[in-house]
Each structure stands twice: as C-alpha cells, then as structure tokens.
Design a protein around this motif. Structure first.
Motif, PDB file in Angstrom:
ATOM      1  N   ALA A  83       0.951  -1.180  -0.093  1.00  0.00           N
ATOM      2  CA  ALA A  83       0.046   0.111  -0.024  1.00  0.00           C
ATOM      3  C   ALA A  83       0.930   1.111   0.087  1.00  0.00           C
ATOM      4  N   VAL A  84       1.915   1.282   0.846  1.00  0.00           N
ATOM      5  CA  VAL A  84       2.731   2.429   0.850  1.00  0.00           C
ATOM      6  C   VAL A  84       3.408   2.628  -0.589  1.00  0.00           C
ATOM      7  N   CYS A  85       4.077   1.401  -1.256  1.00  0.00           N
ATOM      8  CA  CYS A  85       4.542   1.780  -2.252  1.00  0.00           C
ATOM      9  C   CYS A  85       3.616   2.218  -3.464  1.00  0.00           C
ATOM     10  N   VAL A  86       2.385   1.834  -3.356  1.00  0.00           N
ATOM     11  CA  VAL A  86       1.470   2.391  -4.522  1.00  0.00           C
ATOM     12  C   VAL A  86       1.119   3.619  -4.064  1.00  0.00           C
ATOM     13  N   GLY A  87       1.047   4.106  -2.838  1.00  0.00           N
ATOM     14  CA  GLY A  87       0.862   5.589  -2.715  1.00  0.00           C
ATOM     15  C   GLY A  87       1.828   6.418  -3.115  1.00  0.00           C
ATOM     16  N   LEU A  88       3.269   5.759  -2.857  1.00  0.00           N
ATOM     17  CA  LEU A  88       4.350   6.672  -3.234  1.00  0.00           C
ATOM     18  C   LEU A  88       4.675   6.799  -4.687  1.00  0.00           C
ATOM     19  N   GLY A  89       4.103   5.857  -5.507  1.00  0.00           N
ATOM     20  CA  GLY A  89       4.128   5.922  -6.876  1.00  0.00           C
ATOM     21  C   GLY A  89       2.894   6.857  -7.434  1.00  0.00           C
ATOM     22  N   ALA A 175      11.475  19.664  -5.902  1.00  0.00           N
ATOM     23  CA  ALA A 175      12.347  19.261  -4.730  1.00  0.00           C
ATOM     24  C   ALA A 175      11.655  18.755  -3.356  1.00  0.00           C
ATOM     25  N   VAL A 176      10.638  19.797  -3.183  1.00  0.00           N
ATOM     26  CA  VAL A 176       9.832  19.475  -1.897  1.00  0.00           C
ATOM     27  C   VAL A 176       9.087  18.110  -2.081  1.00  0.00           C
ATOM     28  N   ALA A 177       8.523  17.802  -3.191  1.00  0.00           N
ATOM     29  CA  ALA A 177       7.662  16.458  -3.420  1.00  0.00           C
ATOM     30  C   ALA A 177       8.775  15.210  -3.066  1.00  0.00           C
ATOM     31  N   TYR A 178       9.928  15.490  -3.853  1.00  0.00           N
ATOM     32  CA  TYR A 178      11.045  14.331  -3.728  1.00  0.00           C
ATOM     33  C   TYR A 178      11.210  14.184  -2.430  1.00  0.00           C
ATOM     34  N   ALA A 179      11.531  15.237  -1.388  1.00  0.00           N
ATOM     35  CA  ALA A 179      12.107  15.292  -0.120  1.00  0.00           C
ATOM     36  C   ALA A 179      10.923  14.582   0.822  1.00  0.00           C
ATOM     37  N   LEU A 180       9.863  14.904   0.477  1.00  0.00           N
ATOM     38  CA  LEU A 180       8.576  14.045   1.183  1.00  0.00           C
ATOM     39  C   LEU A 180       8.651  12.640   0.806  1.00  0.00           C
ATOM     40  N   TYR A 181       8.843  12.321  -0.553  1.00  0.00           N
ATOM     41  CA  TYR A 181       8.632  11.086  -0.926  1.00  0.00           C
ATOM     42  C   TYR A 181       9.794  10.083  -0.088  1.00  0.00           C
ATOM     43  N   LEU A 182      10.898  10.631  -0.140  1.00  0.00           N
ATOM     44  CA  LEU A 182      12.044  10.017   0.455  1.00  0.00           C
ATOM     45  C   LEU A 182      12.032   9.799   1.990  1.00  0.00           C
ATOM     46  N   ALA A 186      11.527   5.892   3.802  1.00  0.00           N
ATOM     47  CA  ALA A 186      12.353   5.549   4.632  1.00  0.00           C
ATOM     48  C   ALA A 186      11.703   4.690   5.575  1.00  0.00           C
ATOM     49  N   GLY A 187      10.316   4.619   5.635  1.00  0.00           N
ATOM     50  CA  GLY A 187       9.727   3.764   6.791  1.00  0.00           C
ATOM     51  C   GLY A 187       9.536   2.341   6.136  1.00  0.00           C
ATOM     52  N   LEU A 188       9.674   2.108   4.823  1.00  0.00           N
ATOM     53  CA  LEU A 188       9.364   0.939   4.207  1.00  0.00           C
ATOM     54  C   LEU A 188      10.340  -0.213   5.027  1.00  0.00           C
ATOM     55  N   PRO A 189       9.764  -1.494   5.065  1.00  0.00           N
ATOM     56  CA  PRO A 189      10.357  -2.420   5.610  1.00  0.00           C
ATOM     57  C   PRO A 189      11.869  -2.913   4.928  1.00  0.00           C
ATOM     58  N   SER A 190      12.634  -3.442   5.590  1.00  0.00           N
ATOM     59  CA  SER A 190      13.943  -4.044   4.839  1.00  0.00           C
ATOM     60  C   SER A 190      13.569  -5.264   4.235  1.00  0.00           C
ATOM     61  N   GLY A 191      14.384  -5.769   3.348  1.00  0.00           N
ATOM     62  CA  GLY A 191      14.029  -7.139   2.608  1.00  0.00           C
ATOM     63  C   GLY A 191      13.412  -7.013   1.347  1.00  0.00           C
ATOM     64  N   ALA A 199       9.083  -1.398  -9.740  1.00  0.00           N
ATOM     65  CA  ALA A 199       7.804  -1.750 -10.675  1.00  0.00           C
ATOM     66  C   ALA A 199       6.746  -1.332 -10.229  1.00  0.00           C
ATOM     67  N   VAL A 200       6.110  -1.772  -8.943  1.00  0.00           N
ATOM     68  CA  VAL A 200       5.168  -1.114  -8.353  1.00  0.00           C
ATOM     69  C   VAL A 200       5.066   0.208  -8.609  1.00  0.00           C
ATOM     70  N   VAL A 201       6.126   0.816  -8.217  1.00  0.00           N
ATOM     71  CA  VAL A 201       5.924   2.575  -8.143  1.00  0.00           C
ATOM     72  C   VAL A 201       5.815   2.919  -9.565  1.00  0.00           C
ATOM     73  N   CYS A 202       6.334   2.540 -10.574  1.00  0.00           N
ATOM     74  CA  CYS A 202       6.276   2.981 -11.843  1.00  0.00           C
ATOM     75  C   CYS A 202       4.689   2.580 -12.303  1.00  0.00           C
ATOM     76  N   THR A 203       4.280   1.399 -12.066  1.00  0.00           N
ATOM     77  CA  THR A 203       2.756   0.997 -12.466  1.00  0.00           C
ATOM     78  C   THR A 203       1.926   1.966 -11.555  1.00  0.00           C
ATOM     79  N   SER A 204       2.113   2.352 -10.343  1.00  0.00           N
ATOM     80  CA  SER A 204       1.292   3.359  -9.812  1.00  0.00           C
ATOM     81  C   SER A 204       1.210   4.707 -10.541  1.00  0.00           C
ATOM     82  N   ALA A 205       2.542   4.914 -10.716  1.00  0.00           N
ATOM     83  CA  ALA A 205       2.494   6.498 -11.380  1.00  0.00           C
ATOM     84  C   ALA A 205       1.785   6.495 -12.570  1.00  0.00           C
ATOM     85  N   ALA A 206       2.191   5.304 -13.499  1.00  0.00           N
ATOM     86  CA  ALA A 206       1.436   5.520 -14.683  1.00  0.00           C
ATOM     87  C   ALA A 206      -0.039   5.546 -14.732  1.00  0.00           C
TER      88      ALA A 206
END
Length: 393
Positions: A83-89, A175-182, A186-191, A199-206
């Motif tokens: 869900a976070v990846c989809v929102g980020l994209g 720049a502001v949008a990218y700073a917020l994006y990053l 940063a809260g995404l889990p490791s692994g 791929a999820v981000v680009c698909t959501s952005a498209a």
C-alpha cells in the motif's frame, strides 16, 4: 524508495577490477538519468505534453521492470508495504515527475536540475524536524551551503518573468515533493527487492498520470510519430538501465563512492543541454550550483567512530535506487576477543586465513526513484531518511 538486498562480493572478481566496473556502472547510471532532460525536450518538440509523455514513460518502464522481476523471480511487497509503494508511486513520484518535467518545459534544464538538488537539504530539515537527526555542525554547514547556492542561482539574471518564475516554482516543488517522498519511503521495511518495488511504483505512477490525463482531457497523440522514440529512450535509457546500473554499481564500489559518483547527474544535464540547445548558466548561477553540490558532498561525510555507514545515492526513478538511487551498509557486530584472540592467535576459516571475502554476506540498503526520473536517482543523512532520484523526475 527503499529496499534491502543482499550484496555479496562477486566470486572470483579481483577487488580492483570489481571497483572499476562498479564505478563505470554508477557513472553510466548518472549519465542515463542526466540525459532525461534532453529526451523530454525532444518529446515536447514532437508534440507531447507532460501528462502524455509521463504516462508513456511510466507505462513502458513498468512493463520492462515487471519483465526483470519475472526473470529474477523477485518477491513482491505485500500488505502495508504494498500500500505504501502504491501511494508513493501514485502520489509522490507522479507529483515529483510532473513538477520536474513541467519545469523543463518553461526554464533551462541545467537550472532545473540544479534546483532539484535542493532536496537533500530539505530531507535533512525534515529529519531534524522529526527528531530523527541532530542539528550538528556538519548538517548545519551543509544546509547553509545549500541555502547560499539557491540564493545565488535564483538571484542571478535569466530567471525573471512570469514563465521563468513558474518554472522555478515547479522545480522547487519537485524538490519538496521528492524530499517528502524520500522521508515517507524511509519507513518501508527491509528485505524488499529494488526492482519489484520500483515496478510497483512505476505502475502506480502510470495509472495516476493516465487517470489525471483523462480527467483533464490532456492526453493526446503526439504530432510526430518520432515522439515515441524519445519516450522509449526516456523509459529505457533514463529509467530502467540506470536503475540496474546503480544496483550493481553500488554493490561493487560501496555506498559512499556511489553517492559521490552519482553527483555527475546534474553535470551531465548541464553539459548535454548546452551541447544540444546551447543553454548556458551564468557565472553566478554556476557558482550557486557548485555550492548546492558542495552541500551534498558535506552531507556525505561520515564519522568513523561508530562504524556504521549510511550514504545516499541520487537516482532518477525513485527506487528502493535510482535514478536517477540510497544505500546503507550494515556492519557486522563486533566480536568478543577471547581465547585464541587474547593469546595473539587467529583462527582459520574456510576460504582464507583469519578473514572472509570482502563484502561477503553484506547487507546493502538501497533507496531510488529513480527517479531522479525524477529518478533520478542525493545526499547522505546519517541515521535518517535515505535519499535517492535523484534527482531528475
């Protein structure tokens, strides 16, 4: 975007040769992200507008990235991470890319690229505000250097007029949008796998860009069929290839070296647009740009006392890298010195005497994005958000 991947040292590859290969790949990645401005301007000349261009770029990049994911059989993010990846994209990356490429349509690409590089300082400000970092002298010096650089660039001639002002505001908005994006990524889990997340981000952005284009009636076919060639180059040369190059390059040269080498991205943008379109920065603007990049270098400085290493890599496409992107090396915990160690003896291990292959079993955390297709594809923040996209929409 962030992801943690295993990055063992290539078996049988001499360290020097591996480092050279990694340096070349990181520079190739930065070059790809930096050339996105030329491809975008050529697409505009062929009749594309920003929504149509970004819809095509994200859609084609997503298809190629999903092919890589299928080939690698990479696990996909699930649950809250998905869900976070989809929102980020759909929100973060789409907004950042829209602002960045919108600015390219109004002001010089060289100025746009340098203004975008305000995002490392903005990420630092957010990290301090959220109490993830302390405002020590190093960070304050970097923020001051970035602020002086921005004042020099914006106070110089050549940025007056309503159109130029709108372009500057769009670049700063990117720049502001990218700073917020990053900061959020940063809260995404490791692994998470870098290619799966990207791929999820680009698909959501498209999907987001297509829906926005249909709602506003701004999607249309280009006036020239050659425009699709530039969209293909934007998706392949300035998105997928840089993400892969940064992924492998960081593994070979390490986080810090990759972060420094990736700062070649705005230099590539300035050089290519000067060669193709004759764009030139004024001396004052050039000095301001160097000050902004110097702030990135200051943020990359690391204290060697703690033993942990954090570095940010600018990537255009927000990736868990690039591009156009952030890497954290997690050190092994210290061993107790006892037994043979106290007597000055070293135990033998398989494959070596008292040592293990360099980088073996090392965990590398990669942040993107990228973009900077925005993805490209930044600066380092210790114990805080990892930067990536750099820069570049």
């Amino acid at each position: 975007m962030t992801a943690t991947v295993s990055a063992p040292a290539p078996v049988g590859t001499p360290p020097a040769r591996s480092a050279r290969r990694g340096a070349v790949l990181v520079l190739v990645s930065a070059t790809g992200f930096g050339m996105s401005a030329v491809f975008a301007k050529q697409a505009y000349a062929a009749g594309f507008n920003v929504p149509t261009m970004l819809s095509g770029r994200f859609a084609l990049a997503a298809v190629l990235l999903w092919a890589v994911v299928a080939w690698r059989r990479a696990p996909l993010p699930r649950g809250r991470a998905l869900a976070v990846c989809v929102g980020l994209g759909a929100l973060g990356y789409a907004l950042q890319a829209g602002f960045y490429f919108g600015a390219l349509a109004q002001i010089d690409a060289s100025l746009t690229a340098l203004l975008l590089y305000a995002y490392p300082a903005l990420v630092t400000v957010l990290a301090i505000a959220l109490r993830r970092e302390r405002p020590d002298r190093r960070r304050l010096a970097a923020l001051g250097c970035s602020a002086v650089g921005m004042l020099l660039m914006l106070g110089a001639g050549g940025v007056g007029g309503s159109a130029a002002t709108g372009g500057v505001l769009l670049a700063l908005g990117a720049a502001v949008a990218y700073a917020l994006y990053l900061t959020v990524s940063a809260g995404l889990p490791s692994g998470l796998d870098i290619f799966a997340v990207t791929a999820v981000v680009c698909t959501s952005a498209a999907v987001s860009m297509v829906v926005a284009g249909l709602a506003t009636g701004s999607l249309h076919a280009p006036g020239q069929a050659s425009g699709w060639l530039w969209i293909g180059l934007l998706a392949v040369v300035s998105t997928v290839v840089p993400i892969a190059g940064m992924f492998v390059g960081v593994r070979d040269v390490g986080a810090s070296a990759a972060a420094i080498l990736s700062c070649a991205e705005p230099a590539v943008t300035v050089a290519t647009t000067a060669l193709v379109y004759g764009e030139r920065l004024t001396p004052v603007q050039a000095a301001g740009g160097l000050a902004v990049l110097a702030s990135v270098a200051v943020l990359q400085l690391r204290r060697r006392s703690a033993g942990s290493t954090t570095a940010a890599v600018s990537c255009d496409v927000p990736s868990p890298t690039a591009g156009d992107e952030h890497v954290r090396e997690t050190p092994r915990p210290p061993r107790r010195r006892g037994g043979a160690a106290r007597r000055g003896l070293r135990s033998l291990r398989p494959g070596g005497v008292g040592s293990r292959p360099v980088g073996s079993g090392r965990s590398v955390r990669v942040d993107r994005p990228v973009t900077r297709g925005g993805a490209h594809p930044g600066a380092e923040v210790d114990r805080g958000p990892r930067h990536r996209r750099g820069a570049g929409g």
